[in-house]
Design a protein around this motif. Structure first.
Motif, PDB file in Angstrom:
ATOM      1  N   UNK A 273      -3.338   4.907 -23.352  1.00  0.00           N
ATOM      2  CA  UNK A 273      -4.260   5.314 -24.410  1.00  0.00           C
ATOM      3  C   UNK A 273      -3.497   5.906 -25.580  1.00  0.00           C
ATOM      4  N   UNK A 274      -2.532   6.774 -25.276  1.00  0.00           N
ATOM      5  CA  UNK A 274      -1.738   7.397 -26.326  1.00  0.00           C
ATOM      6  C   UNK A 274      -0.921   6.360 -27.084  1.00  0.00           C
ATOM      7  N   UNK A 275      -0.330   5.399 -26.339  1.00  0.00           N
ATOM      8  CA  UNK A 275       0.506   4.389 -26.969  1.00  0.00           C
ATOM      9  C   UNK A 275      -0.308   3.469 -27.877  1.00  0.00           C
ATOM     10  N   UNK A 276      -1.494   3.052 -27.395  1.00  0.00           N
ATOM     11  CA  UNK A 276      -2.327   2.180 -28.211  1.00  0.00           C
ATOM     12  C   UNK A 276      -2.816   2.894 -29.470  1.00  0.00           C
ATOM     13  N   UNK A 277      -3.148   4.178 -29.321  1.00  0.00           N
ATOM     14  CA  UNK A 277      -3.582   4.942 -30.497  1.00  0.00           C
ATOM     15  C   UNK A 277      -2.459   5.031 -31.510  1.00  0.00           C
ATOM     16  N   UNK A 278      -1.264   5.324 -31.032  1.00  0.00           N
ATOM     17  CA  UNK A 278      -0.111   5.418 -31.935  1.00  0.00           C
ATOM     18  C   UNK A 278       0.212   4.057 -32.545  1.00  0.00           C
ATOM     19  N   UNK A 279       0.049   2.996 -31.754  1.00  0.00           N
ATOM     20  CA  UNK A 279       0.347   1.665 -32.251  1.00  0.00           C
ATOM     21  C   UNK A 279      -0.502   1.333 -33.468  1.00  0.00           C
ATOM     22  N   UNK A 280      -1.801   1.593 -33.380  1.00  0.00           N
ATOM     23  CA  UNK A 280      -2.667   1.216 -34.487  1.00  0.00           C
ATOM     24  C   UNK A 280      -2.606   2.221 -35.633  1.00  0.00           C
ATOM     25  N   UNK A 281      -2.306   3.468 -35.334  1.00  0.00           N
ATOM     26  CA  UNK A 281      -2.031   4.413 -36.412  1.00  0.00           C
ATOM     27  C   UNK A 281      -0.787   3.974 -37.174  1.00  0.00           C
ATOM     28  N   UNK A 282       0.205   3.500 -36.427  1.00  0.00           N
ATOM     29  CA  UNK A 282       1.442   3.034 -37.045  1.00  0.00           C
ATOM     30  C   UNK A 282       1.187   1.806 -37.902  1.00  0.00           C
ATOM     31  N   UNK A 283       0.352   0.887 -37.385  1.00  0.00           N
ATOM     32  CA  UNK A 283       0.059  -0.326 -38.135  1.00  0.00           C
ATOM     33  C   UNK A 283      -0.639  -0.011 -39.450  1.00  0.00           C
ATOM     34  N   UNK A 284      -1.577   0.948 -39.430  1.00  0.00           N
ATOM     35  CA  UNK A 284      -2.275   1.331 -40.648  1.00  0.00           C
ATOM     36  C   UNK A 284      -1.307   1.953 -41.647  1.00  0.00           C
ATOM     37  N   UNK A 285      -0.416   2.812 -41.131  1.00  0.00           N
ATOM     38  CA  UNK A 285       0.561   3.455 -41.999  1.00  0.00           C
ATOM     39  C   UNK A 285       1.501   2.438 -42.612  1.00  0.00           C
ATOM     40  N   UNK A 286       1.901   1.438 -41.803  1.00  0.00           N
ATOM     41  CA  UNK A 286       2.813   0.419 -42.290  1.00  0.00           C
ATOM     42  C   UNK A 286       2.165  -0.453 -43.342  1.00  0.00           C
ATOM     43  N   UNK A 287       0.879  -0.820 -43.129  1.00  0.00           N
ATOM     44  CA  UNK A 287       0.199  -1.684 -44.070  1.00  0.00           C
ATOM     45  C   UNK A 287      -0.017  -1.011 -45.418  1.00  0.00           C
ATOM     46  N   UNK A 288      -0.036   0.319 -45.426  1.00  0.00           N
ATOM     47  CA  UNK A 288      -0.242   1.033 -46.686  1.00  0.00           C
ATOM     48  C   UNK A 288       1.060   1.256 -47.433  1.00  0.00           C
ATOM     49  N   UNK A 289       2.193   0.935 -46.786  1.00  0.00           N
ATOM     50  CA  UNK A 289       3.495   1.138 -47.417  1.00  0.00           C
ATOM     51  C   UNK A 289       4.218  -0.191 -47.555  1.00  0.00           C
ATOM     52  N   UNK A 290       4.416  -0.711 -48.780  1.00  0.00           N
ATOM     53  CA  UNK A 290       5.059  -2.005 -48.973  1.00  0.00           C
ATOM     54  C   UNK A 290       6.534  -2.006 -48.608  1.00  0.00           C
ATOM     55  N   UNK A 291       7.135  -0.849 -48.381  1.00  0.00           N
ATOM     56  CA  UNK A 291       8.567  -0.774 -48.102  1.00  0.00           C
ATOM     57  C   UNK A 291       8.876  -0.827 -46.614  1.00  0.00           C
TER      58      UNK A 291
END
Length: 326
Positions: A273-291
């Motif tokens: 549960x923790x890993x999946x939550x972090x995974x999608x939080x990470x994906x959102x953060x990555x998509x908002x940063x073009x770098x």
């Protein structure tokens, strides 16, 4: 119910019977060919089938892998094949084996049918392959996974005494969650991290893992423990005469191993549960940063029986992951 596969050749039965008798594996000679057949199936998938088909289906991804990641990919293909196959076999055994459905406490501990023996054999064949791969790639897996492979094969082989054959398909159904774990890993490699499909797969993973391993697993662990305790304390008269009582070491080792692995399921579920939550939080953060790139890290920890849920290293946050082991 009879074993649906052809019987083991008589020459093989005669050759392996003395060794099996010495080890106390009374029913193994009748299923020895199935153990070896399952082992060869997984070996063929790992060494030949996956390296042949994967570059055809995913040429860009697979051909870009270094040796370590190709090993990882091929092993996950084996895990997907194995978990799908063993779940089909286990569900079939539970659905059609009328003798199994009519077993009482005594038969659930000492009972045996050909179909249950075949189910046990396919499980043992996988653990034998697991042991070989863990030894072959000891530098990657480490001694811990090798020790796990040895213990899993030893404990699972006890079913050929026969011992609690009734529960073989029950506990093999833990593998129902493994396809979703493998799909999750494959989606990372195919640059689908954080996608809607991966989210749906993650939800299915949690639901199936919770239902099979935590709910049904808790119920089944209680039942097998109760049956073994009853057989240990009050063995039937005919079982005593045959010298097939449950020794204390067998009862304690089986129940202890089952409890440890079962409680680990609860630990893994929280980590998932923790890993999946972090995974999608990470994906959102990555998509908002073009770098920042959204792809997975190039170097992964190799796993045989499950898959990592690690966060991509490119996300530059804590990597919360879990490895599923049986």
């Amino acid at each position: 119910m009879k074993d649906p596969f052809p019987p083991c050749p008589e020459a093989i039965v005669r050759a392996v019977t003395p060794i099996c008798d010495a080890l106390g594996f009374e029913t193994l000679p009748n299923h020895f060919h199935e153990v070896i057949g399952a082992f060869l199936l997984y070996h063929f998938t790992n060494v030949y089938l996956s390296p042949l088909i994967s570059p055809l289906l995913f040429p860009k991804t697979y051909r870009s892998f270094n040796k370590r990641n190709r090993i990882n990919w091929d092993i996950h293909v084996v895990s997907l094949v194995q978990s799908t196959l063993i779940c089909i076999i286990s569900l079939y055994a539970m659905a059609v084996d009328q003798e199994r459905s009519e077993m009482d406490v005594k038969q659930r501990v000492w009972g045996y049918t050909g179909l249950l023996g075949m189910t046990q054999a396919f499980g043992a064949g996988y653990f034998l392959w697991d042991l070989m791969v863990s030894t072959q790639y000891l530098g990657i897996f480490g001694p811990g996974l090798l020790a796990h492979a040895i213990c899993a094969l030893c404990v699972f082989s006890l079913g050929f005494r026969p011992f609690v054959n009734y529960y073989a398909p029950t506990f093999l159904l833990y593998e129902l969650s493994s396809p979703f774990l493998n799909f999750h890993w494959f989606m990372d490699k195919l640059e689908m991290t954080g996608s809607t499909l991966q989210l749906v797969n993650g939800i299915c993973l949690l639901l199936v893992f919770f239902s099979c391993r935590l709910v049904y697993g808790t119920y089944s662990s209680f039942r097998v423990g109760s049956d073994i305790y009853s057989a240990w304390q009050n063995p039937p008269h005919d079982i005593v005469e045959q010298g097939r009582t449950v020794p204390a070491w067998l009862a304690l080792s089986y129940v202890t191993s089952n409890l440890i692995l079962h409680f680990l399921n609860f630990y893994w579920f929280g980590k998932m549960i923790d890993a999946l939550r972090r995974r999608f939080d990470s994906a959102k953060s990555t998509s908002s940063s073009p770098n920042k790139e959204g792809s997975v890290a190039g170097e992964d920890e190799v796993s045989i029986e499950g898959t990592d849920l690690k966060i991509p290293a490119s996300s530059q946050i804590h990597q919360g992951g879990v490895r599923q082991r049986k």
